[in-house]
Design an enzyme around this catalytic site. Structure first.
Site, mmCIF file in Angstrom:
data_model
loop_
_atom_site.group_PDB
_atom_site.id
_atom_site.type_symbol
_atom_site.label_atom_id
_atom_site.label_comp_id
_atom_site.label_asym_id
_atom_site.label_seq_id
_atom_site.Cartn_x
_atom_site.Cartn_y
_atom_site.Cartn_z
ATOM 1 N N ASP A 13 -1.038 -9.913 -4.391
ATOM 2 C CA ASP A 13 -0.729 -8.628 -4.981
ATOM 3 C C ASP A 13 -0.695 -7.748 -4.247
ATOM 4 O O ASP A 13 -1.737 -7.262 -3.691
ATOM 5 C CB ASP A 13 -1.652 -8.668 -6.342
ATOM 6 C CG ASP A 13 -1.166 -7.299 -7.066
ATOM 7 O OD1 ASP A 13 -0.046 -6.797 -6.780
ATOM 8 O OD2 ASP A 13 -1.720 -6.852 -7.996
ATOM 9 N N ASP A 113 5.802 -6.672 -6.339
ATOM 10 C CA ASP A 113 4.797 -6.697 -5.337
ATOM 11 C C ASP A 113 3.729 -7.797 -5.657
ATOM 12 O O ASP A 113 2.708 -7.763 -5.187
ATOM 13 C CB ASP A 113 4.102 -5.407 -5.325
ATOM 14 C CG ASP A 113 3.139 -5.154 -6.653
ATOM 15 O OD1 ASP A 113 3.595 -5.855 -7.639
ATOM 16 O OD2 ASP A 113 2.147 -4.592 -6.568
ATOM 17 N N GLU A 114 4.367 -9.033 -6.266
ATOM 18 C CA GLU A 114 3.308 -10.018 -6.594
ATOM 19 C C GLU A 114 4.098 -11.575 -6.413
ATOM 20 O O GLU A 114 5.279 -11.440 -6.895
ATOM 21 C CB GLU A 114 3.237 -10.163 -8.289
ATOM 22 C CG GLU A 114 1.857 -9.292 -8.468
ATOM 23 C CD GLU A 114 1.805 -9.181 -10.109
ATOM 24 O OE1 GLU A 114 1.307 -10.246 -10.729
ATOM 25 O OE2 GLU A 114 2.169 -8.338 -10.639
HETATM 26 P P1 TTP Z 1 0.607 -3.091 -10.168
HETATM 27 O O1 TTP Z 1 0.652 -4.352 -9.141
HETATM 28 O O2 TTP Z 1 0.208 -3.118 -11.616
HETATM 29 O O3 TTP Z 1 0.124 -1.977 -9.478
HETATM 30 P P2 TTP Z 1 -0.156 -1.099 -7.839
HETATM 31 O O4 TTP Z 1 0.368 -2.095 -6.874
HETATM 32 O O5 TTP Z 1 0.405 0.194 -7.997
HETATM 33 O O6 TTP Z 1 -1.647 -1.109 -7.887
HETATM 34 P P3 TTP Z 1 -2.596 -2.239 -7.515
HETATM 35 O O7 TTP Z 1 -2.189 -3.735 -7.705
HETATM 36 O O8 TTP Z 1 -3.426 -1.762 -6.195
HETATM 37 O O9 TTP Z 1 -3.709 -1.872 -8.802
HETATM 38 O O10 TTP Z 1 2.116 -2.723 -10.319
HETATM 39 C C1 TTP Z 1 3.246 -2.817 -9.253
HETATM 40 C C2 TTP Z 1 4.030 -1.630 -9.130
HETATM 41 O O11 TTP Z 1 4.805 -1.462 -10.259
HETATM 42 C C3 TTP Z 1 3.290 -0.189 -9.033
HETATM 43 O O12 TTP Z 1 3.281 0.196 -7.603
HETATM 44 C C4 TTP Z 1 4.378 0.751 -9.832
HETATM 45 C C5 TTP Z 1 5.014 -0.162 -10.889
HETATM 46 N N1 TTP Z 1 4.051 0.208 -12.017
HETATM 47 C C6 TTP Z 1 4.906 1.009 -12.844
HETATM 48 O O13 TTP Z 1 5.961 1.622 -12.794
HETATM 49 N N2 TTP Z 1 4.054 1.495 -14.273
HETATM 50 C C7 TTP Z 1 2.972 0.945 -14.578
HETATM 51 O O14 TTP Z 1 2.490 1.092 -15.773
HETATM 52 C C8 TTP Z 1 2.283 -0.016 -13.619
HETATM 53 C C9 TTP Z 1 1.046 -0.691 -13.926
HETATM 54 C C10 TTP Z 1 3.095 -0.338 -12.584
HETATM 55 CA CA CA Z 2 -0.004 -4.355 -7.076
#
Ligand code: TTP
Ligand code: CA
Length: 371
Positions: A13, A113-114
């Site tokens: 992730d 991103d996963e």
């Molecule tokens: P996540 O993987 O949940 O979050 P992140 O990568 O920003 O942070 P981390 O993994 O370090 O905790 O989500 C991936 C992308 O999805 C994030 O960069 C932006 C988008 N996203 C939104 O647009 N709205 C949201 O509520 C969430 C949770 C994510």
């Molecule tokens: Ca992430």
């Protein structure tokens, strides 16, 4: 040991993904809170936070928060607010996922991103090896993309997914087969992917407050409230069991094969022979699909699990076996020389072709293949 019990699954992730992509093109943002926003356009500052970097998180800013609230939390400091740029994030996503796919193992991207990858073979099904390999993978991703990610390793998708969120950013959490039950017992029910407020409410109505509580119920008790499918999922999850498979996408944009060398016979001839065999297999696959390629990647995984890969972009698309073989052998030679690798240290070799192009419409396919 059955097939399920042998697995070593990685969940990768990327950290604060959209904001990290922004930092990539403007490195000066690394030092200040950076907030990526979805503006509704109704009035200035109406909308929500999509994500933010960890500097902004120190001030309590988080995803889904109203932009106005985020601004008020950051009013005393220099901070930057940017609108989302989805095409750009998807471009970066495609690049970083390709790095991971190039390992040639079973891969499933689950969001921008996963992804999950089955690294059972590379790690020999061993969680100590998996830890070393996870570090080398994380470093390789960072070296090639300049992005950090957090990695969770477990015996199945469920455990690896929960594990990847334990240490962030740039974290690695390995939960071995033996530790999985204990690990999940210490997680919150909400940590189980798919468990939302509705399920929580029903569980509370049964007096269930923890994952251990779930595991004490019988399938019949849970089935009456949730239906069989969800009941089985919850009960299995509470025992760290997850039977879901990694689903490789049909529309694979690359063709590759990776094999393990017999350690005791590793020599120059064997490395060359294995490479030629890999090329043959990739070529067969390529010609069955009637495709040509432009990019060739060679992967070497050493005995200490260090991972090396080099991609070469050819001047023209090709579907020629000779081109594939000639380039593969020359890249391997170059890798061995540049990294002073001893042949005996090579454990796995992979040949991957990408940037594929359909040539099924060509009338004279044979001519094309030989050109
Ligand atoms: P996540 O993987 O949940 O979050 P992140 O990568 O920003 O942070 P981390 O993994 O370090 O905790 O989500 C991936 C992308 O999805 C994030 O960069 C932006 C988008 N996203 C939104 O647009 N709205 C949201 O509520 C969430 C949770 C994510
Ligand atoms: Ca992430």
């Amino acid at each position: 040991m059955n097939e399920q019990q042998d697995k070593v699954i990685f969940h990768i992730d990327f950290d604060y993904f959209y904001a990290q992509c922004e930092e990539l093109r403007k490195p000066e943002l690394r030092n200040i809170p950076c907030v990526v926003c979805v503006y509704s356009g109704r009035e200035e500052d109406s909308g929500v936070v999509s994500t933010c970097n960890y500097k902004a998180r120190e001030y309590g800013v988080k995803a889904a928060m109203p932009i106005k609230l985020a601004k008020s939390k950051l009013k005393e400091v220099e901070a930057i607010f940017l609108p989302t740029d989805m095409p750009y994030y998807h471009e970066i996503s495609a690049d970083v996922m390709k790095i991971i796919q190039n390992y040639g193992e079973l891969f499933e991207q689950v969001s921008v991103d996963e992804c999950y990858v089955d690294f059972t073979k590379i790690t020999n099904s061993d969680f100590d090896d998996a830890k070393i390999f996870a570090s080398s993978l994380q470093k390789n991703i960072k070296d090639q993309s300049k992005l950090t990610c957090s990695i969770g390793v477990g015996p199945n998708k469920l455990i690896s997914k929960i594990a990847s969120a334990v240490i962030k950013p740039n974290g690695i959490t390995v939960v071995s087969r033996e530790d999985a039950k204990n690990f999940i017992s210490n997680c919150k029910i909400e940590d189980i992917p798919g468990v939302g407020p509705k399920t929580m409410k029903k569980l509370q109505s049964l007096g269930i407050k923890s994952i251990s509580d779930i595991s004490k119920n019988s399938i019949f008790e849970l089935r009456d409230v949730f239906g069989y499918k969800t009941a089985a999922f919850l009960l299995n999850a509470s025992n760290a069991i997850d039977y879901s498979h990694i689903k490789a996408r049909e529309t694979s944009k690359q063709i590759g094969k990776i094999v393990t060398l017999k350690k005791d016979t590793a020599n120059v001839e064997q490395v060359s022979l294995t490479t030629v065999n890999l090329c043959t297999s990739v070529y067969e696959n390529l010609s069955n699909k009637k495709q040509a390629f432009k990019v060739l990647t060679i992967i070497l995984i050493l005995e200490n699990l260090q991972h090396l890969s080099i991609s070469r972009s050819l001047k023209l698309y090709t579907a020629s076996f000779d081109e594939l073989q000639k380039n593969s052998l020359s890249i391997i030679k170059e890798m061995i020389k540049n990294n002073s690798i001893s042949i005996q240290n090579i454990r796995r070799i992979g040949v991957v072709v990408s940037e594929l192009k359909d040539i099924s419409g060509q009338n004279s396919l044979l001519n094309y293949l030989e050109n």
